[in-house]
Design a protein around this motif. Structure first.
Motif, PDB file in Angstrom:
ATOM      1  N   ALA A   1       0.841  -1.066   0.084  1.00 28.57           N
ATOM      2  CA  ALA A   1      -0.052   0.045  -0.044  1.00 28.57           C
ATOM      3  C   ALA A   1       0.780   1.182  -0.015  1.00 28.57           C
ATOM      4  O   ALA A   1       2.059   1.046   0.565  1.00 28.57           O
ATOM      5  N   THR A   2       0.232   2.346  -0.793  1.00 29.47           N
ATOM      6  CA  THR A   2       1.145   3.694  -0.676  1.00 29.47           C
ATOM      7  C   THR A   2       0.047   4.561  -0.092  1.00 29.47           C
ATOM      8  O   THR A   2      -1.268   4.519  -0.430  1.00 29.47           O
ATOM      9  N   ILE A   3       0.599   6.008   0.324  1.00 29.74           N
ATOM     10  CA  ILE A   3      -0.203   6.978   0.622  1.00 29.74           C
ATOM     11  C   ILE A   3       0.542   8.408   0.276  1.00 29.74           C
ATOM     12  O   ILE A   3       1.636   8.468   0.592  1.00 29.74           O
ATOM     13  N   LEU A   4      -0.078   9.114  -0.431  1.00 32.94           N
ATOM     14  CA  LEU A   4       0.542  10.434  -1.024  1.00 32.94           C
ATOM     15  C   LEU A   4       0.399  11.217   0.061  1.00 32.94           C
ATOM     16  O   LEU A   4      -0.379  11.050   1.168  1.00 32.94           O
ATOM     17  N   SER A   5       1.152  12.350  -0.065  1.00 30.71           N
ATOM     18  CA  SER A   5       1.014  13.450   0.763  1.00 30.71           C
ATOM     19  C   SER A   5      -0.255  14.059   1.066  1.00 30.71           C
ATOM     20  O   SER A   5      -0.705  14.169   2.409  1.00 30.71           O
ATOM     21  N   GLY A   6      -1.106  13.755   0.193  1.00 28.17           N
ATOM     22  CA  GLY A   6      -2.526  14.327   0.329  1.00 28.17           C
ATOM     23  C   GLY A   6      -3.303  13.276   0.528  1.00 28.17           C
ATOM     24  O   GLY A   6      -4.602  13.716   0.392  1.00 28.17           O
ATOM     25  N   HIS A   7      -2.826  12.280   1.115  1.00 32.44           N
ATOM     26  CA  HIS A   7      -3.545  10.957   1.693  1.00 32.44           C
ATOM     27  C   HIS A   7      -4.292  10.288   0.683  1.00 32.44           C
ATOM     28  O   HIS A   7      -5.055   9.296   1.113  1.00 32.44           O
ATOM     29  N   HIS A   8      -4.255  10.497  -0.751  1.00 26.78           N
ATOM     30  CA  HIS A   8      -4.716   9.525  -1.706  1.00 26.78           C
ATOM     31  C   HIS A   8      -3.947   8.224  -1.478  1.00 26.78           C
ATOM     32  O   HIS A   8      -2.729   8.128  -1.270  1.00 26.78           O
ATOM     33  N   THR A   9      -4.564   7.008  -1.676  1.00 29.27           N
ATOM     34  CA  THR A   9      -4.036   5.686  -1.345  1.00 29.27           C
ATOM     35  C   THR A   9      -4.162   4.876  -2.410  1.00 29.27           C
ATOM     36  O   THR A   9      -4.962   4.895  -3.126  1.00 29.27           O
ATOM     37  N   THR A  10      -3.276   3.728  -2.599  1.00 29.27           N
ATOM     38  CA  THR A  10      -3.361   2.577  -3.505  1.00 29.27           C
ATOM     39  C   THR A  10      -3.022   1.322  -2.765  1.00 29.27           C
ATOM     40  O   THR A  10      -2.174   1.341  -1.798  1.00 29.27           O
ATOM     41  N   TYR A  11      -3.698   0.476  -3.243  1.00 29.81           N
ATOM     42  CA  TYR A  11      -3.449  -0.994  -2.484  1.00 29.81           C
ATOM     43  C   TYR A  11      -3.104  -2.179  -3.558  1.00 29.81           C
ATOM     44  O   TYR A  11      -3.732  -1.940  -4.681  1.00 29.81           O
ATOM     45  N   ALA A  12      -2.348  -3.065  -3.134  1.00 32.31           N
ATOM     46  CA  ALA A  12      -2.139  -4.497  -3.884  1.00 32.31           C
ATOM     47  C   ALA A  12      -3.538  -4.895  -4.053  1.00 32.31           C
ATOM     48  O   ALA A  12      -4.375  -5.069  -3.037  1.00 32.31           O
ATOM     49  N   ASP A  13      -3.973  -5.580  -5.059  1.00 30.35           N
ATOM     50  CA  ASP A  13      -5.234  -6.408  -5.215  1.00 30.35           C
ATOM     51  C   ASP A  13      -5.392  -7.494  -4.118  1.00 30.35           C
ATOM     52  O   ASP A  13      -6.640  -7.792  -3.686  1.00 30.35           O
ATOM     53  N   SER A  14      -4.117  -7.817  -3.719  1.00 25.70           N
ATOM     54  CA  SER A  14      -4.105  -9.015  -2.710  1.00 25.70           C
ATOM     55  C   SER A  14      -4.653  -8.513  -1.311  1.00 25.70           C
ATOM     56  O   SER A  14      -5.098  -9.469  -0.486  1.00 25.70           O
ATOM     57  N   VAL A  15      -4.517  -7.304  -1.004  1.00 23.85           N
ATOM     58  CA  VAL A  15      -4.837  -6.990   0.273  1.00 23.85           C
ATOM     59  C   VAL A  15      -6.132  -5.802   0.362  1.00 23.85           C
ATOM     60  O   VAL A  15      -6.656  -5.375   1.228  1.00 23.85           O
ATOM     61  N   ARG A  16      -6.462  -5.357  -0.788  1.00 26.32           N
ATOM     62  CA  ARG A  16      -7.587  -4.290  -0.885  1.00 26.32           C
ATOM     63  C   ARG A  16      -8.820  -4.851  -0.175  1.00 26.32           C
ATOM     64  O   ARG A  16      -9.256  -5.998  -0.387  1.00 26.32           O
ATOM     65  N   GLY A  17      -9.203  -3.912   0.752  1.00 20.95           N
ATOM     66  CA  GLY A  17     -10.547  -4.520   1.425  1.00 20.95           C
ATOM     67  C   GLY A  17     -10.221  -4.966   3.025  1.00 20.95           C
ATOM     68  O   GLY A  17     -11.187  -5.063   3.692  1.00 20.95           O
ATOM     69  N   ARG A  18      -8.859  -5.289   2.862  1.00 23.73           N
ATOM     70  CA  ARG A  18      -8.499  -6.061   4.297  1.00 23.73           C
ATOM     71  C   ARG A  18      -7.534  -4.850   5.000  1.00 23.73           C
ATOM     72  O   ARG A  18      -7.758  -5.237   6.236  1.00 23.73           O
TER      73      ARG A  18
END
Length: 118
Positions: A49-66
């Protein structure tokens, strides 16, 4: 000088939860993209997972939702809340500070072990 220290790993049963914390020492923490990565035995390191300075987030498919990544810029901390853990989540988890936008190398923590087993 920027330094990262992870904490919160451990042994948990399948379906359980853990929260990882990355504490960052140094200046200008709030401007950097932060991330969690992991390396499982015998596998390459992968982005979790990553989070930008503005708090936008991204997730790997395997962990999204968990899993949920968050940051507290006032405390220089990044968190990874991990729910419904599975044995496949077993890995060493690393905190990452991304300085690519400034032409500088990333900074990594020392890693924290997460083991999901009954």
């Amino acid at each position: 000088q920027l330094q990262l220290v992870e904490s919160g790993g451990g042994l948990v049963q399948p379906g359980g939860s853990l929260r990882l914390t990355c504490t960052v020492s140094g200046d200008y923490f709030s401007i950097y993209t932060m991330g969690w990565y992991r390396r499982a035995p015998g596998k390459q390191r992968e982005m979790v997972a990553t989070i930008l300075s503005g708090h936008h987030t991204t997730y790997a498919d395997s962990v999204r939702g968990r899993f949920t990544i968050s940051r507290d810029n006032a405390k220089n901390m990044v968190y990874l809340q991990m729910n419904d853990l599975k044995p496949a989540d077993t890995a060493v988890y690393y905190c990452n500070l991304d300085r690519a936008a400034w032409g500088q190398p990333d900074i990594w923590g020392q890693g924290t072990q997460v083991t999901v087993s009954s």
